[in-house]
Design an enzyme around this catalytic site. Structure first.
Site, PDB file in Angstrom:
ATOM      1  N   GLY A   1       0.813  -1.203   0.000  1.00 32.48           N
ATOM      2  CA  GLY A   1       0.000   0.000   0.000  1.00 32.48           C
ATOM      3  C   GLY A   1       0.847   1.253   0.000  1.00 32.48           C
TER       4      GLY A   1
ATOM      5  N   THR B   1       1.612   3.402  -2.682  1.00 31.07           N
ATOM      6  CA  THR B   1       1.468   4.377  -3.761  1.00 31.07           C
ATOM      7  C   THR B   1       0.872   5.690  -3.283  1.00 31.07           C
ATOM      8  OG1 THR B   1      -0.686   3.422  -4.358  1.00 31.07           O
ATOM      9  CG2 THR B   1       1.257   2.607  -5.541  1.00 31.07           C
ATOM     10  N   SER B   2       0.442   5.746  -2.018  1.00 32.01           N
ATOM     11  CA  SER B   2      -0.119   6.981  -1.465  1.00 32.01           C
ATOM     12  C   SER B   2      -0.021   6.943   0.056  1.00 32.01           C
ATOM     13  CB  SER B   2      -1.590   7.153  -1.890  1.00 32.01           C
ATOM     14  OG  SER B   2      -2.385   6.111  -1.354  1.00 32.01           O
ATOM     15  N   GLY B   3      -0.289   8.092   0.672  1.00 33.43           N
ATOM     16  CA  GLY B   3      -0.434   8.174   2.120  1.00 33.43           C
ATOM     17  C   GLY B   3       0.768   7.708   2.912  1.00 33.43           C
ATOM     18  N   ILE B   4       0.471   7.035   4.032  1.00 29.05           N
ATOM     19  CA  ILE B   4       1.498   6.575   4.961  1.00 29.05           C
ATOM     20  C   ILE B   4       2.496   5.645   4.274  1.00 29.05           C
ATOM     21  CG2 ILE B   4       1.899   5.268   7.095  1.00 29.05           C
ATOM     22  CD1 ILE B   4      -1.064   6.035   7.788  1.00 29.05           C
ATOM     23  N   GLY B   5       1.980   4.727   3.476  1.00 30.61           N
ATOM     24  CA  GLY B   5       2.847   3.770   2.803  1.00 30.61           C
ATOM     25  C   GLY B   5       3.831   4.427   1.862  1.00 30.61           C
TER      26      GLY B   5
ATOM     27  N   SER C   1      -4.323   0.463  14.248  1.00 27.10           N
ATOM     28  CA  SER C   1      -5.038   1.698  14.535  1.00 27.10           C
ATOM     29  C   SER C   1      -5.593   1.649  15.942  1.00 27.10           C
ATOM     30  CB  SER C   1      -6.192   1.877  13.551  1.00 27.10           C
ATOM     31  OG  SER C   1      -7.056   2.931  13.945  1.00 27.10           O
TER      32      SER C   1
ATOM     33  N   TYR D   1     -14.131  -2.394  10.042  1.00 31.33           N
ATOM     34  CA  TYR D   1     -12.799  -1.786  10.130  1.00 31.33           C
ATOM     35  C   TYR D   1     -12.172  -2.043  11.495  1.00 31.33           C
ATOM     36  CZ  TYR D   1      -9.153   1.761  10.266  1.00 31.33           C
ATOM     37  OH  TYR D   1      -7.949   2.399  10.400  1.00 31.33           O
TER      38      TYR D   1
END
Length: 329
Positions: free
Chosen positions: A25, A27-31, A154, A179
């Protein structure tokens, strides 16, 4: 002035040249921020996601930086076990004889739609927990002797225990409950993996972490329209945690010397934090581990030679109670 995750984590001067890291994961955000940070520190980074164009952009950013980092992109849909296996195979090839040094299980999200994957498992649970479990299991024999496995969890994990009977149904579906359940599974999985590795005298470590409330991570795109728009606006405020800030704990757990021997723990803001009572329950951890193998139709990873479950030690899943309270992708 931009502050990079590795600097926030206190490892900006470290060099991890000749190491290989997989960040799912990414390609964006935290990753993405985690992958860029490990690349700046000199690693060869396997970038993963579903968007090939975004993946190539991360690879280019790593290789264009003034450092020794290199990268490659592998596309894989985490709702498809065959594609997870292909990602494991490609990572194995990238790591070579030296083995995989860092595995960041970050891919996941918040999904509003009630649906089952082709395997017959609730979608959120499959993508957020079952696929990281599968990927880790398939890479166990390819981890370097002192590898580190880091799983994005989380504070949303705090809630009801996981009802294993609900994992193959979407009756009375609640997106938040799905979630929350998947994030609880992340914490339990990381702790159980740490215990099973320790029982085998392995130096490989496994920890999970809460990255913080991060509007810029993409997590909020799954919320209903007005809430998503409001959360997106938060990302422009100076006091809100950014994806780079959220990635700092992942980078810390992947690189910092002071946690080289720490395993089975839960972190927030680069400090150990006490997870929920249910997350610490060794019997619940073991039941989840066994049920996950059953859902995937695979042999139980790291099973005892005599078929027994091993000790009921939770792996020291304690810590302090300070840290951010929110949800993150």
């Amino acid at each position: 002035m931009t502050e990079y995750p590795e600097d926030v984590a206190g490892v900006g001067d470290e060099r991890i040249v000749d190491s290989t890291a997989l960040v799912t994961g990414s390609t964006s955000g935290i990753g993405r921020e985690t992958a860029l940070a490990l690349g700046r520190l000199g690693a060869h980074v396997v970038v993963h996601g579903r968007d090939a164009e975004a993946g190539r952009a991360v690879v280019d950013a790593i290789e264009d930086a003034v450092n020794e980092g290199t990268a490659e992109f592998v596309r894989a849909d985490f709702a498809q076990p065959d594609e997870v296996s292909r990602l494991a195979k490609r990572t194995r090839e990238a790591a070579g004889d030296g083995g995989l040094d860092v595995l960041i299980n970050n891919a996941g999200g918040y999904f509003r739609e009630a649906r089952l994957t082709d395997l017959g498992v609730e979608y959120t649970f499959h993508v957020n927990h079952l696929s990281p479990y599968q990927l880790t299991a398939e890479l166990l024999d390819d981890l370097a002797d002192d590898a580190r496995v880091v799983t994005t969890a989380s504070e949303g994990h705090r809630g009801d225990p996981i009802d294993l009977d609900e994992l193959t149904a979407v009756d009375d579906f609640s997106s938040w409950r799905a979630y929350q359940r998947s994030k609880l599974a992340n914490v339990q999985f990381a702790a159980e993996l740490g215990r099973r590795l320790r029982d085998r005298d392995s130096a490989v470590t496994s920890n999970s972490f809460h990255p913080g409330a991060i509007p810029g991570s993409g997590f909020f795109r799954h919320l209903p329209g007005p809430l998503a728009a409001a959360a997106g606006g938060l990302g422009r405020l100076p006091f809100v945690t950014t994806p780079a800030d959220g990635a700092a704990t992942a980078v810390y757990l992947a690189v910092a010397d002071e946690v080289a021997d720490t395993t089975g723990r839960y972190f927030a803001d680069r400090r150990e934090k006490t997870p929920s009572t249910e997350a610490q329950d060794p019997r619940a951890q073991r039941r989840l581990w066994e049920a996950s193998a059953d859902l995937l139709g695979v042999d139980e990873p790291l099973a005892a030679a005599d078929g027994s479950a091993g000790s009921d030690d939770a792996g020291g899943a304690g810590g302090s109670d300070d840290g951010a309270e929110a949800t993150a992708e």
